[in-house]
Design a protein around this motif. Structure first.
Motif, PDB file in Angstrom:
ATOM      1  N   GLY A 124       0.824  -1.197   0.000  1.00 53.81           N
ATOM      2  CA  GLY A 124       0.000   0.000   0.000  1.00 53.81           C
ATOM      3  C   GLY A 124       0.856   1.244   0.000  1.00 53.81           C
ATOM      4  O   GLY A 124       2.082   1.165   0.122  1.00 53.81           O
ATOM      5  N   GLY A 125       0.197   2.392  -0.133  1.00 51.79           N
ATOM      6  CA  GLY A 125       0.949   3.631  -0.216  1.00 51.79           C
ATOM      7  C   GLY A 125       0.317   4.758   0.564  1.00 51.79           C
ATOM      8  O   GLY A 125      -0.202   4.569   1.662  1.00 51.79           O
ATOM      9  N   LEU A 126       0.326   5.925  -0.033  1.00 47.12           N
ATOM     10  CA  LEU A 126      -0.058   7.161   0.625  1.00 47.12           C
ATOM     11  C   LEU A 126      -1.516   7.504   0.352  1.00 47.12           C
ATOM     12  O   LEU A 126      -1.970   7.456  -0.792  1.00 47.12           O
ATOM     13  CB  LEU A 126       0.831   8.306   0.136  1.00 47.12           C
ATOM     14  CG  LEU A 126       0.586   9.687   0.726  1.00 47.12           C
ATOM     15  CD1 LEU A 126       0.986   9.722   2.195  1.00 47.12           C
ATOM     16  CD2 LEU A 126       1.379  10.741  -0.050  1.00 47.12           C
ATOM     17  N   ALA A 140      -8.170  17.970   4.523  1.00 49.70           N
ATOM     18  CA  ALA A 140      -7.056  17.324   3.824  1.00 49.70           C
ATOM     19  C   ALA A 140      -5.720  17.735   4.429  1.00 49.70           C
ATOM     20  O   ALA A 140      -4.816  16.904   4.590  1.00 49.70           O
ATOM     21  CB  ALA A 140      -7.097  17.677   2.334  1.00 49.70           C
ATOM     22  N   ARG A 141      -5.575  19.006   4.772  1.00 46.82           N
ATOM     23  CA  ARG A 141      -4.341  19.477   5.405  1.00 46.82           C
ATOM     24  C   ARG A 141      -4.147  18.823   6.766  1.00 46.82           C
ATOM     25  O   ARG A 141      -3.034  18.470   7.147  1.00 46.82           O
ATOM     26  CB  ARG A 141      -4.369  20.997   5.556  1.00 46.82           C
ATOM     27  CG  ARG A 141      -4.123  21.752   4.281  1.00 46.82           C
ATOM     28  CD  ARG A 141      -2.720  21.525   3.758  1.00 46.82           C
ATOM     29  NE  ARG A 141      -2.509  22.231   2.495  1.00 46.82           N
ATOM     30  CZ  ARG A 141      -1.428  22.088   1.733  1.00 46.82           C
ATOM     31  NH1 ARG A 141      -0.464  21.243   2.104  1.00 46.82           N
ATOM     32  NH2 ARG A 141      -1.312  22.749   0.610  1.00 46.82           N
ATOM     33  N   ALA A 142      -5.228  18.679   7.504  1.00 46.15           N
ATOM     34  CA  ALA A 142      -5.133  18.030   8.810  1.00 46.15           C
ATOM     35  C   ALA A 142      -4.713  16.572   8.655  1.00 46.15           C
ATOM     36  O   ALA A 142      -3.893  16.058   9.425  1.00 46.15           O
ATOM     37  CB  ALA A 142      -6.467  18.129   9.541  1.00 46.15           C
ATOM     38  N   TYR A 143      -5.265  15.904   7.641  1.00 50.00           N
ATOM     39  CA  TYR A 143      -4.887  14.515   7.383  1.00 50.00           C
ATOM     40  C   TYR A 143      -3.387  14.395   7.111  1.00 50.00           C
ATOM     41  O   TYR A 143      -2.730  13.468   7.576  1.00 50.00           O
ATOM     42  CB  TYR A 143      -5.649  13.985   6.162  1.00 50.00           C
ATOM     43  CG  TYR A 143      -7.026  13.454   6.441  1.00 50.00           C
ATOM     44  CD1 TYR A 143      -7.792  13.935   7.482  1.00 50.00           C
ATOM     45  CD2 TYR A 143      -7.585  12.475   5.623  1.00 50.00           C
ATOM     46  CE1 TYR A 143      -9.069  13.461   7.722  1.00 50.00           C
ATOM     47  CE2 TYR A 143      -8.871  11.983   5.858  1.00 50.00           C
ATOM     48  CZ  TYR A 143      -9.599  12.485   6.907  1.00 50.00           C
ATOM     49  OH  TYR A 143     -10.856  12.006   7.145  1.00 50.00           O
ATOM     50  N   GLY A 144      -2.869  15.311   6.321  1.00 51.18           N
ATOM     51  CA  GLY A 144      -1.485  15.210   5.876  1.00 51.18           C
ATOM     52  C   GLY A 144      -0.474  15.848   6.798  1.00 51.18           C
ATOM     53  O   GLY A 144       0.718  15.883   6.474  1.00 51.18           O
ATOM     54  N   THR A 152       1.798   9.075  10.477  1.00 49.66           N
ATOM     55  CA  THR A 152       2.192   7.775   9.954  1.00 49.66           C
ATOM     56  C   THR A 152       2.508   7.874   8.461  1.00 49.66           C
ATOM     57  O   THR A 152       2.073   8.792   7.779  1.00 49.66           O
ATOM     58  CB  THR A 152       1.083   6.736  10.171  1.00 49.66           C
ATOM     59  OG1 THR A 152      -0.128   7.228   9.584  1.00 49.66           O
ATOM     60  CG2 THR A 152       0.854   6.497  11.659  1.00 49.66           C
ATOM     61  N   LYS A 153       3.219   6.889   7.948  1.00 46.94           N
ATOM     62  CA  LYS A 153       3.644   6.907   6.550  1.00 46.94           C
ATOM     63  C   LYS A 153       2.462   6.997   5.581  1.00 46.94           C
ATOM     64  O   LYS A 153       2.550   7.653   4.551  1.00 46.94           O
ATOM     65  CB  LYS A 153       4.455   5.648   6.221  1.00 46.94           C
ATOM     66  CG  LYS A 153       5.882   5.654   6.741  1.00 46.94           C
ATOM     67  CD  LYS A 153       6.614   4.401   6.285  1.00 46.94           C
ATOM     68  CE  LYS A 153       8.069   4.408   6.717  1.00 46.94           C
ATOM     69  NZ  LYS A 153       8.789   3.196   6.220  1.00 46.94           N
ATOM     70  N   LEU A 154       1.382   6.329   5.919  1.00 44.01           N
ATOM     71  CA  LEU A 154       0.270   6.301   4.979  1.00 44.01           C
ATOM     72  C   LEU A 154      -0.413   7.665   4.864  1.00 44.01           C
ATOM     73  O   LEU A 154      -1.204   7.887   3.950  1.00 44.01           O
ATOM     74  CB  LEU A 154      -0.739   5.215   5.355  1.00 44.01           C
ATOM     75  CG  LEU A 154      -1.526   5.351   6.661  1.00 44.01           C
ATOM     76  CD1 LEU A 154      -2.823   6.094   6.446  1.00 44.01           C
ATOM     77  CD2 LEU A 154      -1.803   3.964   7.248  1.00 44.01           C
ATOM     78  N   HIS A 155      -0.088   8.605   5.782  1.00 46.01           N
ATOM     79  CA  HIS A 155      -0.652   9.953   5.720  1.00 46.01           C
ATOM     80  C   HIS A 155       0.367  11.008   5.279  1.00 46.01           C
ATOM     81  O   HIS A 155       0.010  11.943   4.576  1.00 46.01           O
ATOM     82  CB  HIS A 155      -1.233  10.356   7.063  1.00 46.01           C
ATOM     83  CG  HIS A 155      -2.430   9.570   7.468  1.00 46.01           C
ATOM     84  ND1 HIS A 155      -3.603   9.559   6.741  1.00 46.01           N
ATOM     85  CD2 HIS A 155      -2.645   8.735   8.528  1.00 46.01           C
ATOM     86  CE1 HIS A 155      -4.480   8.771   7.325  1.00 46.01           C
ATOM     87  NE2 HIS A 155      -3.928   8.256   8.400  1.00 46.01           N
ATOM     88  N   VAL A 156       1.621  10.870   5.693  1.00 43.81           N
ATOM     89  CA  VAL A 156       2.620  11.905   5.389  1.00 43.81           C
ATOM     90  C   VAL A 156       3.734  11.411   4.483  1.00 43.81           C
ATOM     91  O   VAL A 156       4.591  12.192   4.060  1.00 43.81           O
ATOM     92  CB  VAL A 156       3.223  12.484   6.693  1.00 43.81           C
ATOM     93  CG1 VAL A 156       2.138  13.087   7.551  1.00 43.81           C
ATOM     94  CG2 VAL A 156       4.002  11.425   7.467  1.00 43.81           C
ATOM     95  N   GLY A 157       3.738  10.106   4.165  1.00 45.43           N
ATOM     96  CA  GLY A 157       4.765   9.571   3.286  1.00 45.43           C
ATOM     97  C   GLY A 157       5.995   9.106   4.054  1.00 45.43           C
ATOM     98  O   GLY A 157       6.087   9.220   5.273  1.00 45.43           O
ATOM     99  N   GLY A 158       6.959   8.576   3.321  1.00 44.40           N
ATOM    100  CA  GLY A 158       8.184   8.065   3.931  1.00 44.40           C
ATOM    101  C   GLY A 158       8.873   7.097   2.993  1.00 44.40           C
ATOM    102  O   GLY A 158       8.455   6.893   1.849  1.00 44.40           O
ATOM    103  N   ALA A 159       9.931   6.487   3.491  1.00 43.76           N
ATOM    104  CA  ALA A 159      10.711   5.558   2.676  1.00 43.76           C
ATOM    105  C   ALA A 159       9.994   4.232   2.529  1.00 43.76           C
ATOM    106  O   ALA A 159       9.216   3.816   3.391  1.00 43.76           O
ATOM    107  CB  ALA A 159      12.084   5.347   3.311  1.00 43.76           C
TER     108      ALA A 159
END
Length: 347
Positions: A124-126, A140-144, A152-159
């Motif tokens: 899964g991803g973002l 949407a801004r609050a989510y991200g 968490t990665k699924l909300h703000v991204g990551g490696a």
């Protein structure tokens, strides 16, 4: 020379539970039909008892494309719909789809490539939340933001790499069947619980930033509060059922709710002290809700102002709505005070 690429790629089954989603379901289905994946695919929609025109719309979509199948989800809950759609599907890769999501054209292709490269059981991803109104953009801004949903990665991204859970999910069908599909008693958070079982069985849940899914937030404050209250209830329920599997971040909102509530009550006690002529030392308790208010304002300045003044103002309301709705729900769920509510909070 004939192109045998199609014959070498695994087939994919898109599964989508739908209930009262007339506003979003067409865009979600269109994003599936527009995928650039060249292997065979099918779309199975588990239709709950809808009253907003979703039933007629889904029937129309299925009538014009034989790859779309509709099955009746009489129970209406998300996990029941997912399990029903999975059992009715046939291909070795199962792609979960939400009616509020819009998949980018390369989603299936990238997901299957990642499964084949990593050997993961779920990929899964973002969750890329995007709004069209000032209110939705604030959500949407609050989510991200890291202050909104825990960063968490699924909300703000990551490696890319192994993860506790991921948004939606692209599964190996055999692993899903092996661990027993989704738990239909868990109306929300069922993806986290399923991923917990996959990991316990020795499988791998894999996050990749290459997968982005557009998510449409709830359109008003009432529906947002209802969504997060329900999510909080089930998160508390899961924290109580599986205490060893929960990180500390899940307890931050309920602790904040209790702290702010206690601060307000003690602060009012200080007001009473002053009225009675005593030393109002309890007024210091107002420092707790004041500190939270400053955090909300600072967060709005950092994240909320990026979409204009109207979204900035909404962010000041949206962020506490998310925190308090989720936190209060968590407390009630954790203390098992919602037995008569949880059966009706699947959406």
């Amino acid at each position: 020379m004939p192109d045998d690429t199609v014959n070498t790629l695994p087939g994919v089954s898109y599964v989508m539970p739908v209930l009262n989603e007339a506003t979003h379901v067409r865009a979600a289905v269109d994003s599936l039909l527009a995928q650039d994946y060249t292997g065979p695919f099918e779309v199975t929609i588990a239709l709950g008892p809808s009253i907003d025109g979703t039933t007629e719309l889904v029937a129309e979509l299925a009538a014009v494309d034989s790859r779309i199948r509709v099955v009746d989800n009489e129970i209406g809950s998300t996990p029941a719909g997912l399990n029903l759609a999975i059992r009715q599907s046939q291909y070795p890769v199962v792609i979960r789809v939400d009616a509020h999501s819009v998949l980018p054209p390369d989603y299936a292709r990238v997901a299957v490539e990642t499964i084949l490269e990593t050997g993961a059981d779920n990929v899964g991803g973002l969750m890329d939340a995007q709004g069209t109104t000032a209110f939705e953009r604030a959500v949407a801004r609050a989510y991200g933001s890291r202050i909104g949903l825990g960063g968490t990665k699924l909300h703000v991204g990551g490696a890319a790499g192994p993860a506790e859970t991921v948004y939606l999910g692209v599964f190996r069908r055999d692993r899903l069947l092996e661990v027993g599909l989704f738990d239909e008693e868990i109306k929300r958070g069922q993806d986290w619980e399923l991923n917990r079982r996959i990991r316990q069985a020795g499988g791998t849940v894999w996050f990749t930033p290459r997968l982005h899914v557009v998510y449409r937030p709830r359109p008003n404050l009432y529906r947002l509060a209802r969504q997060f209250f329900s999510t909080g209830i089930w998160r508390g329920e899961l924290a109580r059922r599986f205490p060893a599997s929960n990180g500390l971040r899940y307890f931050a909102p309920p602790v904040m709710v209790l702290g702010v509530a206690l601060g307000v009550l003690l602060g009012l006690g200080g007001v009473l002290q002053a009225a009675l002529g005593a030393t109002p030392w309890l007024l210091w308790a107002f420092a707790v809700p004041a500190a939270y208010l400053l955090i909300v304002i600072a967060s709005a300045v950092v994240w909320g102002r990026r979409d204009g003044f109207s979204s900035f103002l909404w962010f000041l309301v949206v962020l506490p709505c998310i925190h308090f709705s989720w936190g209060i729900g968590f407390i009630l769920g954790y203390l098992s005070l919602t037995r008569n509510i949880t059966a009706h909070t699947g959406r």
